[in-house]
Design a protein around this motif. Structure first.
Motif, mmCIF file in Angstrom:
data_model
loop_
_atom_site.group_PDB
_atom_site.id
_atom_site.type_symbol
_atom_site.label_atom_id
_atom_site.label_comp_id
_atom_site.label_asym_id
_atom_site.label_seq_id
_atom_site.Cartn_x
_atom_site.Cartn_y
_atom_site.Cartn_z
ATOM 1 N N VAL A 52 0.856 -1.186 0.000
ATOM 2 C CA VAL A 52 0.000 0.000 0.000
ATOM 3 C C VAL A 52 0.889 1.232 0.000
ATOM 4 C CG1 VAL A 52 -0.227 0.106 2.530
ATOM 5 C CG2 VAL A 52 -2.021 1.078 1.099
ATOM 6 N N ASP A 53 0.439 2.274 -0.673
ATOM 7 C CA ASP A 53 1.105 3.570 -0.607
ATOM 8 C C ASP A 53 0.034 4.655 -0.720
ATOM 9 O OD1 ASP A 53 0.540 3.923 -3.370
ATOM 10 O OD2 ASP A 53 2.539 3.281 -3.978
ATOM 11 N N ASP A 54 0.440 5.896 -0.972
ATOM 12 C CA ASP A 54 -0.517 7.007 -1.021
ATOM 13 C C ASP A 54 -1.524 6.890 -2.164
ATOM 14 O OD1 ASP A 54 0.683 8.158 1.147
ATOM 15 O OD2 ASP A 54 1.820 9.629 -0.013
ATOM 16 N N GLN A 55 -1.189 6.118 -3.187
ATOM 17 C CA GLN A 55 -2.033 6.073 -4.379
ATOM 18 C C GLN A 55 -2.689 4.731 -4.653
ATOM 19 O OE1 GLN A 55 0.374 7.395 -7.646
ATOM 20 N NE2 GLN A 55 0.953 9.285 -6.618
ATOM 21 N N ALA A 56 -2.188 3.647 -4.068
ATOM 22 C CA ALA A 56 -2.685 2.331 -4.464
ATOM 23 C C ALA A 56 -2.504 1.292 -3.375
ATOM 24 C CB ALA A 56 -1.955 1.886 -5.730
ATOM 25 N N ALA A 57 -3.201 0.175 -3.581
ATOM 26 C CA ALA A 57 -3.067 -0.988 -2.697
ATOM 27 C C ALA A 57 -3.126 -2.253 -3.536
ATOM 28 C CB ALA A 57 -4.178 -1.007 -1.655
ATOM 29 N N ARG A 58 -2.458 -3.293 -3.030
ATOM 30 C CA ARG A 58 -2.529 -4.621 -3.632
ATOM 31 C C ARG A 58 -2.863 -5.610 -2.529
ATOM 32 N NH1 ARG A 58 1.582 -7.313 -5.498
ATOM 33 N NH2 ARG A 58 3.158 -6.059 -4.477
ATOM 34 N N ALA A 59 -3.842 -6.464 -2.790
ATOM 35 C CA ALA A 59 -4.261 -7.471 -1.828
ATOM 36 C C ALA A 59 -4.267 -8.832 -2.495
ATOM 37 C CB ALA A 59 -5.647 -7.135 -1.292
ATOM 38 N N GLU A 60 -4.395 -9.865 -1.666
ATOM 39 C CA GLU A 60 -4.385 -11.230 -2.176
ATOM 40 C C GLU A 60 -5.452 -12.041 -1.453
ATOM 41 O OE1 GLU A 60 -0.670 -13.888 -3.033
ATOM 42 O OE2 GLU A 60 -1.267 -14.222 -0.934
ATOM 43 N N LEU A 61 -5.991 -13.013 -2.165
ATOM 44 C CA LEU A 61 -6.887 -13.978 -1.545
ATOM 45 C C LEU A 61 -6.772 -15.291 -2.283
ATOM 46 C CD1 LEU A 61 -9.811 -14.694 -3.207
ATOM 47 C CD2 LEU A 61 -10.047 -12.251 -2.855
ATOM 48 N N THR A 62 -7.086 -16.350 -1.572
ATOM 49 C CA THR A 62 -7.258 -17.657 -2.180
ATOM 50 C C THR A 62 -8.751 -17.928 -2.158
ATOM 51 O OG1 THR A 62 -5.099 -18.409 -1.403
ATOM 52 C CG2 THR A 62 -6.682 -20.112 -2.045
ATOM 53 N N VAL A 63 -9.315 -18.193 -3.322
ATOM 54 C CA VAL A 63 -10.751 -18.437 -3.427
ATOM 55 C C VAL A 63 -11.080 -19.682 -2.605
ATOM 56 C CG1 VAL A 63 -12.669 -18.919 -4.990
ATOM 57 C CG2 VAL A 63 -10.804 -17.390 -5.715
ATOM 58 N N ARG A 64 -12.033 -19.526 -1.684
ATOM 59 C CA ARG A 64 -12.389 -20.607 -0.774
ATOM 60 C C ARG A 64 -13.684 -21.295 -1.199
ATOM 61 N NH1 ARG A 64 -10.475 -16.462 2.567
ATOM 62 N NH2 ARG A 64 -12.571 -15.746 3.037
ATOM 63 N N GLU A 65 -13.677 -22.595 -1.107
ATOM 64 C CA GLU A 65 -14.870 -23.369 -1.430
ATOM 65 C C GLU A 65 -15.998 -23.080 -0.454
ATOM 66 O OE1 GLU A 65 -15.927 -27.886 -2.835
ATOM 67 O OE2 GLU A 65 -13.882 -27.342 -2.353
ATOM 68 N N ASP A 66 -15.643 -22.642 0.770
ATOM 69 C CA ASP A 66 -16.671 -22.331 1.768
ATOM 70 C C ASP A 66 -17.071 -20.851 1.758
ATOM 71 O OD1 ASP A 66 -14.371 -21.254 2.876
ATOM 72 O OD2 ASP A 66 -14.698 -22.095 4.871
#
Length: 163
Positions: free
Chosen positions: A30-44
């Motif tokens: 994350v910085d003043d202009q943007a963010a990057r996130a991650e997830l693993t798609v969960r079956e539940d």
């Protein structure tokens, strides 16, 4: 883009979402202009059907990445992350029909416009672990200003392009 000053922290440190509606796993940068996130798609996942999540859920992945960006800014200013609202999207374009369970997704959100009145617009993308573009959108959001903050017209975010 730099890592958040508060790391290591769970994504819950940056967003108000909890329980099964907290869809992201971690804030990568994350910085003043943007963010990057991650997830693993969960079956539940509450949105999963037949081993996958429909691609339209990607708009919520984007909105939660924006919430993490706003939450990191709030934390940097000594405040708790606040609630925000997804107002809509211009041209949400999924490039796949669904996200299969187990797939790792990287979500990016770049601030294009933010106003003192809490209105904002973000350029968002979802990519798989190999960098393939899976969805993209311009997302409009609203975050009520902190108590005592004035409101004014929307202005381009410093360093952001004018839409």
């Amino acid at each position: 883009m730099t890592a958040p000053a508060e790391t290591p922290h769970d994504i819950a440190h940056y967003v108000p979402h909890r329980g099964t509606l907290l869809l992201l796993d971690r804030l990568l940068a994350v910085d003043d202009q943007a963010a990057r996130a991650e997830l693993t798609v969960r079956e539940d996942s509450p949105f999963a059907r037949d081993g996958a999540v429909p691609a339209w859920v990607g708009i919520e992945y984007m909105a939660q990445t924006i919430a993490a960006w706003a939450g990191a800014r709030a934390r940097a200013a000594g405040r708790e992350p606040g609630i925000g609202y997804l107002l809509g999207s211009r041209r949400y374009m999924p490039h796949c029909p669904r996200f299969p369970a187990g797939q790792v997704l990287h979500i990016s959100a770049r601030c294009e416009l933010i106003g003192d009145n809490g209105l904002g617009q973000f350029d968002c993308h979802i990519r798989d672990a190999h960098g393939q573009l899976l969805a993209e959108a311009m997302v409009s959001v609203f975050e009520p200003p902190p108590e005592g903050a004035g409101t004014g017209p929307a202005t381009p975010h410093e360093g952001a392009a004018t839409p």
